[in-house]
Scaffold this active site. Structure first.
Site, PDB file in Angstrom:
ATOM      1  N   CYS A 107     -10.479   0.728  -8.050  1.00  0.00           N
ATOM      2  CA  CYS A 107      -9.531   1.427  -6.711  1.00  0.00           C
ATOM      3  C   CYS A 107      -9.847  -0.194  -5.709  1.00  0.00           C
ATOM      4  O   CYS A 107     -10.450  -0.388  -5.362  1.00  0.00           O
ATOM      5  CB  CYS A 107     -10.372   2.440  -6.042  1.00  0.00           C
ATOM      6  SG  CYS A 107      -8.933   2.617  -4.150  1.00  0.00           S
ATOM      7  N   ASP A 120     -14.775   1.005  -4.573  1.00  0.00           N
ATOM      8  CA  ASP A 120     -13.350   0.493  -4.062  1.00  0.00           C
ATOM      9  C   ASP A 120     -13.665  -0.513  -3.641  1.00  0.00           C
ATOM     10  O   ASP A 120     -13.832  -1.703  -3.369  1.00  0.00           O
ATOM     11  CB  ASP A 120     -13.084   1.603  -2.777  1.00  0.00           C
ATOM     12  CG  ASP A 120     -11.604   2.034  -2.349  1.00  0.00           C
ATOM     13  OD1 ASP A 120     -10.564   1.149  -2.844  1.00  0.00           O
ATOM     14  OD2 ASP A 120     -11.875   2.907  -1.930  1.00  0.00           O
ATOM     15  N   ASN A 173     -11.112  -2.414  -0.142  1.00  0.00           N
ATOM     16  CA  ASN A 173     -10.013  -1.370   1.154  1.00  0.00           C
ATOM     17  C   ASN A 173      -9.577  -3.299   2.561  1.00  0.00           C
ATOM     18  O   ASN A 173      -8.917  -3.023   2.978  1.00  0.00           O
ATOM     19  CB  ASN A 173     -10.339  -1.032   1.994  1.00  0.00           C
ATOM     20  CG  ASN A 173     -10.653   0.607   1.636  1.00  0.00           C
ATOM     21  OD1 ASN A 173      -9.482   0.475   0.482  1.00  0.00           O
ATOM     22  ND2 ASN A 173     -11.258   1.275   0.767  1.00  0.00           N
ATOM     23  N   ASP A 182      -3.258   5.391  -3.457  1.00  0.00           N
ATOM     24  CA  ASP A 182      -3.644   6.329  -2.023  1.00  0.00           C
ATOM     25  C   ASP A 182      -2.031   7.149  -1.467  1.00  0.00           C
ATOM     26  O   ASP A 182      -2.609   7.955  -1.687  1.00  0.00           O
ATOM     27  CB  ASP A 182      -3.734   5.088  -0.738  1.00  0.00           C
ATOM     28  CG  ASP A 182      -5.252   4.703  -1.049  1.00  0.00           C
ATOM     29  OD1 ASP A 182      -5.533   4.778  -2.240  1.00  0.00           O
ATOM     30  OD2 ASP A 182      -5.245   4.617   0.151  1.00  0.00           O
ATOM     31  N   LYS A 195     -16.609   5.465  -8.472  1.00  0.00           N
ATOM     32  CA  LYS A 195     -15.126   4.653  -8.051  1.00  0.00           C
ATOM     33  C   LYS A 195     -15.366   3.610  -7.653  1.00  0.00           C
ATOM     34  O   LYS A 195     -15.945   3.512  -5.600  1.00  0.00           O
ATOM     35  CB  LYS A 195     -15.277   5.813  -7.121  1.00  0.00           C
ATOM     36  CG  LYS A 195     -13.388   5.348  -6.767  1.00  0.00           C
ATOM     37  CD  LYS A 195     -12.241   6.750  -5.817  1.00  0.00           C
ATOM     38  CE  LYS A 195     -11.474   6.131  -4.863  1.00  0.00           C
ATOM     39  NZ  LYS A 195     -10.451   6.560  -3.974  1.00  0.00           N
ATOM     40  N   TRP A 226       0.929  -1.587   0.036  1.00  0.00           N
ATOM     41  CA  TRP A 226       0.106  -0.334  -0.492  1.00  0.00           C
ATOM     42  C   TRP A 226       0.252   1.452   0.625  1.00  0.00           C
ATOM     43  O   TRP A 226       2.098   1.197   0.819  1.00  0.00           O
ATOM     44  CB  TRP A 226      -0.516  -0.171   1.369  1.00  0.00           C
ATOM     45  CG  TRP A 226      -1.791   0.744   1.386  1.00  0.00           C
ATOM     46  CD1 TRP A 226      -2.613   1.325   0.998  1.00  0.00           C
ATOM     47  CD2 TRP A 226      -2.129   2.180   2.303  1.00  0.00           C
ATOM     48  NE1 TRP A 226      -3.029   1.998   0.769  1.00  0.00           N
ATOM     49  CE2 TRP A 226      -2.882   3.327   2.004  1.00  0.00           C
ATOM     50  CE3 TRP A 226      -0.662   2.690   3.384  1.00  0.00           C
ATOM     51  CZ2 TRP A 226      -2.825   3.774   3.305  1.00  0.00           C
ATOM     52  CZ3 TRP A 226      -1.149   3.161   4.453  1.00  0.00           C
ATOM     53  CH2 TRP A 226      -2.894   4.029   3.894  1.00  0.00           C
ATOM     54  N   ASP A 246     -17.022  10.888  -2.568  1.00  0.00           N
ATOM     55  CA  ASP A 246     -15.836  10.069  -2.466  1.00  0.00           C
ATOM     56  C   ASP A 246     -16.884   9.403  -1.160  1.00  0.00           C
ATOM     57  O   ASP A 246     -18.106   9.230  -0.940  1.00  0.00           O
ATOM     58  CB  ASP A 246     -14.311  10.203  -2.089  1.00  0.00           C
ATOM     59  CG  ASP A 246     -13.505   8.253  -2.202  1.00  0.00           C
ATOM     60  OD1 ASP A 246     -13.531   8.235  -1.554  1.00  0.00           O
ATOM     61  OD2 ASP A 246     -12.790   9.336  -3.317  1.00  0.00           O
TER      62      ASP A 246
HETATM   63  C1  GLA Z   1      -8.779   4.228  -0.068  1.00  0.00           C
HETATM   64  C2  GLA Z   1      -9.301   4.316  -1.599  1.00  0.00           C
HETATM   65  C3  GLA Z   1      -8.720   6.601  -1.607  1.00  0.00           C
HETATM   66  C4  GLA Z   1     -10.268   6.646  -0.601  1.00  0.00           C
HETATM   67  C5  GLA Z   1     -10.525   5.984   0.359  1.00  0.00           C
HETATM   68  C6  GLA Z   1     -11.752   6.338   1.507  1.00  0.00           C
HETATM   69  O1  GLA Z   1      -8.516   4.121   0.690  1.00  0.00           O
HETATM   70  O2  GLA Z   1      -7.913   3.919  -2.125  1.00  0.00           O
HETATM   71  O3  GLA Z   1      -8.781   6.686  -2.191  1.00  0.00           O
HETATM   72  O4  GLA Z   1     -11.236   6.493  -1.556  1.00  0.00           O
HETATM   73  O5  GLA Z   1     -10.130   4.134   0.415  1.00  0.00           O
HETATM   74  O6  GLA Z   1     -12.228   5.652   2.061  1.00  0.00           O
END
Ligand code: GLA
Length: 738
Positions: free
Chosen positions: A527, A477, A479, A549, A475, A198, A365
């Site tokens: 993402c 994501d 995570n 990020d 977007k 990361w 976001d």
């Molecule tokens: C991840 C994404 C970021 C942002 C955050 C929001 O880390 O990579 O760009 O969108 O989540 O929580």
């Protein structure tokens, strides 16, 4: 030109006008590999016979039959267990027992189409493509193995995939099934692969090949920032523009492995596919299993030659047709501008300013849904937070649209927070055994996307928002990685848990497919905490991915340098962010941030309402200039101008008559030469160029002496000379004059 030629039902020649790929049916009926490299022209039976003149190793080998050991044979799809002691590409079990597989040539078919398919990410083309399907049969075990090869006319690449069908009347389990393999006669290569973590994805790591087995991959449920599936074998001595490079990649986003084996005779075998660890697939009678596609590239023109192929492949055969030649909107994303601390007023203020300076899309976001004021809550509850949007999300979207901006929103569809109704109502939808402990990541759990019902439930929530807002842009994501990979759904269906990881990623693709079939206009940015799923699989749906990020311009130089070996500028989402940078606390000039971000799909991610008039004017001017050049940047031919591992990075994009050069110097050096030039090997010796709209320069000068670089000596009067110290950069335009 693209063709598949077959001689005597035995010799196969796939070619376009740059590459040839040859294989044949060996004396034992299995497929042997003959050659992959530069185009060989028309081949006769005599040519093939000459290629087959070879001894078989005898000393120290076990024989498959009288004069044949598979140990020394280059094979198309090697199998372990009968005279080849290297690991094979496929393993099938009957209960506890390994099957010793023996696939022999049966028949073949050739097709002229390779349609785009939303269900499974695939390379595609409706014309100038040949698809060869070779059927092999193992009659003892009643299995059919189909090897599929595709070749396009415009890239030096062979796409391979494998399919196993159970023709018998008892079920078997697949414990390993690679997409494809490539055998090379020597090991004179350096392996380049993209690794990191990361905030530092896709750094190029290099190592020499040596006898033994080397592999990298992922068991995280996603391709991962630790290792990208891309691998290049760079011939020793190859440079930016010369030397042979082979490379492989996988059109897949889940657990993968790329393995390289060098045997005692320095023969190299590389294969790639779904990671066999934690994988098993039940193949009932009559069922088939299809692997993802592997892509094998070849060039003799060094690193830039490789990028020509990998970039054309993604631009022409991976990215959804709708986005193949279309510029990406310039986005303002509020993440680094506000994080979770915003309401509709703050966002509208940002959006208004964005519109004034030429931005085209406003993306909200994380933090717009449930009661998400931090990252521990509300995932899976995709309803708007009325504290932040008291007039509702559709009224907000309407305002954005009325400003003439596109509207985007963030989702993390695959996840659930423990405080949601979704979690309370459906604990069985969460990945993990119901009676065992589960690990938490970023305060969240993973939803069981192997279960179509779960995918549909999330889809219904997303659909409602898309319709309510007239959403233009998502977007998407992801995570956290998957742990305790247990699916209640698979348990109920009596399928092995070894199917989970693959079914999970198929579930992810199916959600993409649902969204894109119902809302074909929508643009989805990929993402996964940045570049955690930066792969050809996701690119089949997302024409652009957030690569990291880490928005620091200096770190991005390394990330992009690596990732660009495999992926074109058009898929890079690059945001100019604030200084000092939020991830590494580095301060770089706005000019440097622009000069890096402009190479790709430009966007912004900072509080533009807090900038000075001067900064806003600079951004506005940059956006206006970028708009004029973005077709060139996104779809032109990309080349590196300086080798890797240097303080200085330089690259350029060119099309027929225009070029744009980016030059970056991370750290200034004192008192260096005043003759600082950058040679442009691509300059046409017979042309003159207009450099930066000011200077007329001969192509021969640019090629043989070079482009003048910014003067970097920081002497006593550096300030008055306007020199900036570290993080110097330049973006230089060139126009060909006749
Ligand atoms: C991840 C994404 C970021 C942002 C955050 C929001 O880390 O990579 O760009 O969108 O989540 O929580």
């Amino acid at each position: 030109m693209v063709a598949v030629e077959v001689l005597e039902n035995k010799f196969f020649h796939l070619h376009n006008d740059r590459i040839s790929y040859l294989f044949y049916v060996m004396e034992n009926g299995q497929l042997g590999h003959l050659y992959y490299g530069a185009f060989l022209g028309e081949l006769t039976k005599e040519d093939f016979r000459y290629m087959l003149l070879r001894e078989s190793k005898s000393a120290g080998t076990v024989k498959y039959s009288e004069a044949l050991t598979l140990g020394d044979r280059a094979q198309e799809y090697p199998v372990y267990g009968s005279s080849d002691f290297r690991e094979g590409a496929i393993e099938v079990m009957d209960g506890e027992d390994y099957l010793y597989l023996d696939f022999k040539f049966d028949s073949y078919a050739i097709e002229d189409q390779k349609p785009y398919d939303l269900e499974m990410p695939l390379s595609a083309s409706t014309e100038n493509v040949k698809v060869l399907k070779v059927r092999l049969k193992d009659s003892d075990h009643k299995l059919t193995l189909t090897q599929t090869y595709a070749i396009f006319d415009d890239v030096s690449a062979i796409v391979r995939s494998s399919e196993l069908t159970n023709d018998g009347d008892r079920s078997v389990q697949i414990s390993k099934i690679m997409s494809g393999a490539l055998e090379l006669p020597d090991a004179n290569y350096e392996l380049w692969h993209l690794c990191g973590a990361w905030l530092k994805e896709d750094h190029v790591k290099k190592q020499n090949l040596a006898p033994g087995h080397l592999s990298f991959g992922s068991l995280r449920g996603a391709t991962s920032p630790q290792h990208n599936p891309f691998a290049a074998l760079v011939e020793k001595g190859a440079g930016l523009d010369n030397g042979v490079v082979y490379a492989s990649n996988l059109i897949y986003s889940g657990n993968f492995i790329t393995s390289i084996n060098v045997n005692e005779w320095n023969q190299t075998r590389i294969y790639t596919g779904i990671n066999p660890d934690h994988f098993s697939w039940l193949l009932e009678p009559g069922e088939s299993f299809k692997t993802p596609e592997a892509v094998l590239f070849h060039t003799k023109d060094g690193i830039n030659g490789l990028m020509k192929e990998t970039h054309a492949f993604v631009l022409n055969h991976i990215i959804p047709p709708k986005w193949q030649n279309k510029v990406r909107p310039i986005v303002l994303n509020n993440w680094e501008a506000t994080y979770f601390d915003f309401d509709d007023r703050k966002l509208l203020e940002l959006a208004e300013k964005a519109k004034e300076i030429g931005i085209e899309c406003f993306a909200v976001d994380d933090g717009w849904f449930g009661h998400r004021d931090d990252d521990r809550t509300s995932l899976g509850n995709w309803t708007v937070d009325e504290r932040k949007f008291p007039n509702g999300i559709s009224a907000f979207a309407k305002k954005i649209h009325e400003m003439g901006l596109k509207f985007g929103m963030w989702f993390e569809p695959e996840m659930v927070s423990p405080d949601t109704k979704l979690y309370a109502d459906h604990p069985e939808w969460v990945v993990g055994h119901p009676y065992e402990r589960r690990s938490v990541g970023r305060g969240q759990y993973v939803l069981d996307f192997a279960d179509p019902q779960v995918v549909d439930a999330i889809y219904q929530q997303m659909k409602a928002i898309i319709e309510e807002t007239g959403l233009d842009y998502i977007k998407w994501d992801m995570n956290r990685n998957i742990t305790e990979a247990y699916s209640n759904y698979l348990h109920e269906k009596k399928r092995p848990q070894g199917e989970f990881f693959h079914r999970y990623i198929l579930g992810v693709y199916s959600l993409y497919a649902k969204i894109l079939s119902d809302f074909p206009e929508i643009f989805i940015e990929g993402c996964a905490s940045g570049g955690g799923r930066y792969d050809l699989g996701i690119m089949c749906y997302s024409p652009m991915i957030w690569p990291s990020d880490d928005s620091d311009a200096v770190e991005r130089l390394d990330i992009m340098s690596g990732a660009m070996l495999a992926y074109p500028l058009a898929v890079f989402s690059n945001h100019v962010s604030a200084c000092p940078n939020d991830q590494v606390r580095r301060s770089t000039p706005l000019e440097m941030r622009h000069n890096v971000c402009d190479f790709g799909a430009l966007g912004y991610e900072l509080d533009i309402t807090k900038l000075s008039d001067g900064e806003l004017a600079a951004i506005k001017a940059n956006i206006a200039e970028y708009k004029k050049q973005r077709e060139l940047i996104l779809f032109g031919r990309f080349k590196r101008l300086l080798p890797f591992d240097e303080n200085e990075v330089s690259w350029c994009v060119t099309n027929d008559s225009q070029s744009l050069v980016g030059f970056y110097r991370k750290l200034a050096q004192p008192n260096t030469s005043i003759f600082d030039y950058l040679k442009l090997p691509f300059a046409d010796e017979n042309k003159r160029y207009l450099v930066d709209k000011k200077h007329q320069v001969k192509g021969r000068w640019l090629k043989n002496n070079g482009l003048l670089l910014p003067y970097q000596f920081n002497g006593a009067n550096a300030d008055t000379a306007g020199l900036i110290g570290d993080f110097q950069s330049a973006r230089i335009s060139l126009e060909e004059l006749n």
